[in-house]
Motif scaffolding. Structure first.
Motif, PDB file in Angstrom:
ATOM      1  N   LYS A 156       0.864  -1.181   0.000  1.00  0.00           N
ATOM      2  CA  LYS A 156       0.000   0.000   0.000  1.00  0.00           C
ATOM      3  C   LYS A 156       0.895   1.224   0.000  1.00  0.00           C
ATOM      4  O   LYS A 156       1.684   1.438   0.918  1.00  0.00           O
ATOM      5  CB  LYS A 156      -0.928  -0.006   1.215  1.00  0.00           C
ATOM      6  CG  LYS A 156      -2.016  -1.062   1.155  1.00  0.00           C
ATOM      7  CD  LYS A 156      -2.961  -0.956   2.337  1.00  0.00           C
ATOM      8  CE  LYS A 156      -4.076  -1.990   2.245  1.00  0.00           C
ATOM      9  NZ  LYS A 156      -5.024  -1.891   3.386  1.00  0.00           N
ATOM     10  N   MET A 157       0.767   2.035  -1.033  1.00  0.00           N
ATOM     11  CA  MET A 157       1.705   3.143  -1.219  1.00  0.00           C
ATOM     12  C   MET A 157       1.058   4.224  -2.073  1.00  0.00           C
ATOM     13  O   MET A 157       0.618   3.952  -3.189  1.00  0.00           O
ATOM     14  CB  MET A 157       2.968   2.609  -1.901  1.00  0.00           C
ATOM     15  CG  MET A 157       4.070   3.615  -2.087  1.00  0.00           C
ATOM     16  SD  MET A 157       4.985   3.920  -0.564  1.00  0.00           S
ATOM     17  CE  MET A 157       5.674   2.286  -0.277  1.00  0.00           C
ATOM     18  N   ARG A 158       1.000   5.435  -1.557  1.00  0.00           N
ATOM     19  CA  ARG A 158       0.420   6.529  -2.340  1.00  0.00           C
ATOM     20  C   ARG A 158       1.409   7.076  -3.359  1.00  0.00           C
ATOM     21  O   ARG A 158       1.021   7.557  -4.415  1.00  0.00           O
ATOM     22  CB  ARG A 158      -0.032   7.662  -1.414  1.00  0.00           C
ATOM     23  CG  ARG A 158      -1.283   7.350  -0.610  1.00  0.00           C
ATOM     24  CD  ARG A 158      -1.866   8.626   0.004  1.00  0.00           C
ATOM     25  NE  ARG A 158      -3.067   8.353   0.761  1.00  0.00           N
ATOM     26  CZ  ARG A 158      -3.110   8.156   2.064  1.00  0.00           C
ATOM     27  NH1 ARG A 158      -1.977   8.169   2.755  1.00  0.00           N
ATOM     28  NH2 ARG A 158      -4.239   7.917   2.686  1.00  0.00           N
ATOM     29  N   GLU A 159       2.712   7.029  -3.042  1.00  0.00           N
ATOM     30  CA  GLU A 159       3.715   7.635  -3.915  1.00  0.00           C
ATOM     31  C   GLU A 159       4.408   6.566  -4.754  1.00  0.00           C
ATOM     32  O   GLU A 159       4.609   5.442  -4.297  1.00  0.00           O
ATOM     33  CB  GLU A 159       4.779   8.365  -3.076  1.00  0.00           C
ATOM     34  CG  GLU A 159       4.244   9.469  -2.194  1.00  0.00           C
ATOM     35  CD  GLU A 159       3.763   8.978  -0.836  1.00  0.00           C
ATOM     36  OE1 GLU A 159       3.270   9.818  -0.054  1.00  0.00           O
ATOM     37  OE2 GLU A 159       3.862   7.761  -0.575  1.00  0.00           O
ATOM     38  N   PRO A 160       4.816   6.911  -5.988  1.00  0.00           N
ATOM     39  CA  PRO A 160       5.577   5.971  -6.814  1.00  0.00           C
ATOM     40  C   PRO A 160       6.926   5.651  -6.172  1.00  0.00           C
ATOM     41  O   PRO A 160       7.647   6.548  -5.728  1.00  0.00           O
ATOM     42  CB  PRO A 160       5.766   6.716  -8.138  1.00  0.00           C
ATOM     43  CG  PRO A 160       4.658   7.724  -8.172  1.00  0.00           C
ATOM     44  CD  PRO A 160       4.462   8.128  -6.745  1.00  0.00           C
ATOM     45  N   LEU A 197      12.086   1.495   1.299  1.00  0.00           N
ATOM     46  CA  LEU A 197      11.608   1.920  -0.010  1.00  0.00           C
ATOM     47  C   LEU A 197      11.714   3.435  -0.059  1.00  0.00           C
ATOM     48  O   LEU A 197      11.555   4.121   0.956  1.00  0.00           O
ATOM     49  CB  LEU A 197      10.155   1.489  -0.246  1.00  0.00           C
ATOM     50  CG  LEU A 197       9.845  -0.001  -0.139  1.00  0.00           C
ATOM     51  CD1 LEU A 197       8.385  -0.264  -0.508  1.00  0.00           C
ATOM     52  CD2 LEU A 197      10.768  -0.833  -1.003  1.00  0.00           C
ATOM     53  N   LEU A 198      11.966   3.943  -1.249  1.00  0.00           N
ATOM     54  CA  LEU A 198      12.156   5.378  -1.427  1.00  0.00           C
ATOM     55  C   LEU A 198      11.109   5.922  -2.378  1.00  0.00           C
ATOM     56  O   LEU A 198      10.725   5.266  -3.348  1.00  0.00           O
ATOM     57  CB  LEU A 198      13.556   5.634  -1.999  1.00  0.00           C
ATOM     58  CG  LEU A 198      14.079   7.067  -2.009  1.00  0.00           C
ATOM     59  CD1 LEU A 198      14.289   7.574  -0.590  1.00  0.00           C
ATOM     60  CD2 LEU A 198      15.396   7.140  -2.792  1.00  0.00           C
ATOM     61  N   SER A 199      10.621   7.105  -2.090  1.00  0.00           N
ATOM     62  CA  SER A 199       9.782   7.844  -3.031  1.00  0.00           C
ATOM     63  C   SER A 199      10.299   9.278  -3.043  1.00  0.00           C
ATOM     64  O   SER A 199      11.335   9.575  -2.446  1.00  0.00           O
ATOM     65  CB  SER A 199       8.303   7.779  -2.619  1.00  0.00           C
ATOM     66  OG  SER A 199       8.103   8.362  -1.345  1.00  0.00           O
TER      67      SER A 199
END
Length: 281
Positions: free
Chosen positions: A203-207, A222-224
């Protein structure tokens, strides 16, 4: 009229209650630990669009690279941003997006960028850090890729993030379809032709623009853009996405594209703006 409004408002409230967990990422409140985040250096001029970074544990330097349509070079730098050496390859750079390494001294170069989901075959190049003259190709397709995707899925098979663990590579997709989730794939680290198996979603709002795992395997990052998503106390890295993440805002970092663990408690990051950063956990 008032009764209708009350009924309508009640329906909205009930819908929000049941759907809120489906639309929001499983994460703790966002932090902004500016005292833990620092700029180390400006990247050398040759590195215009740093997209991946990995540590060379043998000497403490780092390898990074530019992304799509740039030269197939790995640039070795130190923490002061000094260019130590340029490693040149006779390989295509269709869209190099990330780096990772295993515990046997092999580096993996992810030629995995796929902005329009039109690439039928992608590649990850396996290179021995002791012998960079002989890279081997891991070619693959995604198991749920069925040819030219629909307009709705035109951004579903792009990826900029990989990490290695226990004989497999893990790829996290860069969702730009508004579904608030990234797909996680598992892929063999052996050269040859393979299918990347979908094993879950995050679940992630940002790419997602980068990924890394700590040396002891207990933390996945994880990086955005301008943000770190940390999964701590991971018991099984293959299912890290089942845990709760902690979001950390990186004030002033800009378009952060690459991340690696220097050690179990230190992250090194780069941005497309040409900076090298450190974040202490």
């Amino acid at each position: 009229m008032i009764k209708i409004f009350i009924v309508f408002a009640s329906i909205l409230a009930i819908a929000f209650y049941f759907l809120r967990d489906q639309t929001a990422p499983a994460s703790k409140a966002m932090k902004s630990d500016t005292n833990k985040f620092e700029t180390l250096a400006t990247l050398p001029g040759a590195i215009q669009e740093s997209s991946g970074i990995e540590i060379m544990s043998e000497n403490g330097n780092y390898l990074t690279h530019n992304d799509a349509n740039n030269k197939p070079y790995l640039y070795e730098i130190n923490e002061a941003g000094k260019l130590i050496k340029t490693h040149k390859f006779q390989l295509p750079n269709v869209d190099w997006e990330d780096l990772t390494r295993d515990d046997s001294g092999n580096l993996y170069i992810g030629d995995i960028g796929n902005n329009n989901s039109k690439r039928d075959e992608l590649a990850i190049y396996k290179v021995s850090l002791q012998d960079m003259e002989n890279p081997q190709a891991i070619r693959f397709t995604y198991e749920d890729y069925k040819g030219k995707p629909s307009k709705k899925d035109k951004s579903s098979f792009d990826c900029e993030a990989i990490f290695w663990y226990d004989g497999n590579l893990y790829l996290i997709s860069k969702d730009r379809n508004g579904r608030n989730e990234a797909k996680v794939y598992q892929l063999s680290d052996e050269p040859g032709n393979h299918t990347a198996k979908k094993i879950g979603t995050v679940k992630m709002r940002e790419p997602v623009t980068g990924a890394s795992i700590s040396p002891d395997g207990s933390t996945v990052a994880l990086l955005s853009e301008g943000k770190i998503h940390l999964y701590r106390n991971v018991e099984n890295p293959e299912s890290f996405f089942e845990g709760e993440s902690e979001e950390i805002q990186l004030s002033g970092a800009g378009q952060t594209e690459a991340v690696t663990f220097k050690d179990n408690n230190t992250l090194i990051l780069t941005s497309e703006g040409g900076s090298l950063f450190r974040y202490t956990l």
